[in-house]
Enzyme design. Structure first.
Site, PDB file in Angstrom:
ATOM      1  N   GLU A   1      -6.188   5.674   7.780  1.00  0.00           N
ATOM      2  CA  GLU A   1      -6.997   6.736   7.179  1.00  0.00           C
ATOM      3  C   GLU A   1      -8.400   6.851   7.792  1.00  0.00           C
ATOM      4  OE1 GLU A   1      -5.842   7.996   2.951  1.00  0.00           O
ATOM      5  OE2 GLU A   1      -6.419   5.886   2.788  1.00  0.00           O
TER       6      GLU A   1
ATOM      7  N   HIS B   1     -14.571   4.389   1.568  1.00  0.00           N
ATOM      8  CA  HIS B   1     -13.361   4.949   0.955  1.00  0.00           C
ATOM      9  C   HIS B   1     -12.697   3.843   0.145  1.00  0.00           C
ATOM     10  CE1 HIS B   1      -9.520   6.594   0.083  1.00  0.00           C
ATOM     11  NE2 HIS B   1      -8.879   5.784   0.909  1.00  0.00           N
TER      12      HIS B   1
ATOM     13  N   HIS C   1     -10.147   2.670  -3.497  1.00  0.00           N
ATOM     14  CA  HIS C   1      -9.120   2.965  -4.507  1.00  0.00           C
ATOM     15  C   HIS C   1      -9.479   2.272  -5.818  1.00  0.00           C
ATOM     16  CE1 HIS C   1      -6.250   2.784  -0.771  1.00  0.00           C
ATOM     17  NE2 HIS C   1      -6.926   3.910  -0.779  1.00  0.00           N
TER      18      HIS C   1
HETATM   19 MN    MN Z   1      -6.813   5.348   0.843  1.00  0.00          MN
END
Ligand code: MN
Length: 236
Positions: free
Chosen positions: A75, A94, A96
């Protein structure tokens, strides 16, 4: 990029892992100060394990430069696209992290409930990958998907990604780390406030802007604490 800046990005990986903002997944990157069209990010590796030696240099298309054949993060396009769209951004996280994801799938929007979340005052748009790309595995797999995420982010500090996670940006690595940590905090606090069952009074946009401005000068303080907690600031 100076050795010091590389060191700071490696530290950011360890701090975000230590605080549970990144687990086996997620990543943090930094734009090269002397090459605005390139950024540094770890090779594909759990952030808790990242050292300076694991950092790769990528161009804004997400391609490794300098013949680096190590495996990059899938990603990585998230980062290149945002650096391309946002000249003011020098670092990106980034994540989660678990308290934030519910706000990416609910009609309840993430909003600032405390002064530490002031950077959320302008709102945190939700990027729904399905709107443009239909049925996918939810991952940002190419530059086009990255660009669409960057469009959703616009000029905001944070964007949620439906059923996936979020991105935060900053003018420094320390600021991006701070925002990633307090995005998770704010989500947890907002959920707690909602669960009390009464009406929730959020910071107004003006209050949030003032709080964000005040906090911007203090990111060094938590950074030093987090370094210590990770055993990373042992003085020689
Ligand atoms: Mn991700």
């Amino acid at each position: 990029m100076t050795a010091l800046a590389r060191d700071e990005l490696a530290q950011a990986n360890r701090i975000l892992a230590h605080l549970g903002i990144l687990d086996a997944y997620g990543h943090v990157s930094a734009r090269l100060p002397d090459r605005a069209d390139r950024f540094l990010i770890s090779r594909s590796l759990a952030p808790a394990l990242v050292t300076e030696a694991d950092l790769m240099e990528l161009d804004l298309e997400g391609e490794p430069v300098g013949g680096d054949v190590r495996k990059p993060y899938l990603e990585r396009f998230i980062h290149g696209a945002i650096y391309r769209a946002r000249p003011d951004v020098q670092a990106i996280v980034h994540s989660h992290s678990p308290s934030v994801i519910p706000f990416s799938v609910s009609s309840v929007r993430l909003r600032p409930v405390c002064h530490m979340g002031g950077f959320l005052g302008g709102g945190a748009p939700v990027f729904d990958i399905g709107h443009r790309f239909g049925c996918t595995d939810m991952l940002v797999r190419d530059a086009e998907q990255g660009a669409e995420l960057a469009r959703s982010l616009g000029s905001h500090a944070a964007a949620l990604m439906r059923g996936h996670g979020f991105v935060v940006v900053g003018g420094t690595v320390q600021a991006a780390v701070y925002r990633a940590v307090y995005t998770e905090w704010n989500a947890r606090l907002q959920r707690d406030a909602i669960s009390l069952g009464g009406d929730v009074t959020y910071l107004t946009e003006a209050e949030a802007a003032l709080a964000d401005e005040a906090n911007a000068g203090t990111v060094e303080r938590p950074w030093q604490l987090w370094l210590r907690e990770c055993g990373l600031n042992e003085q020689a």
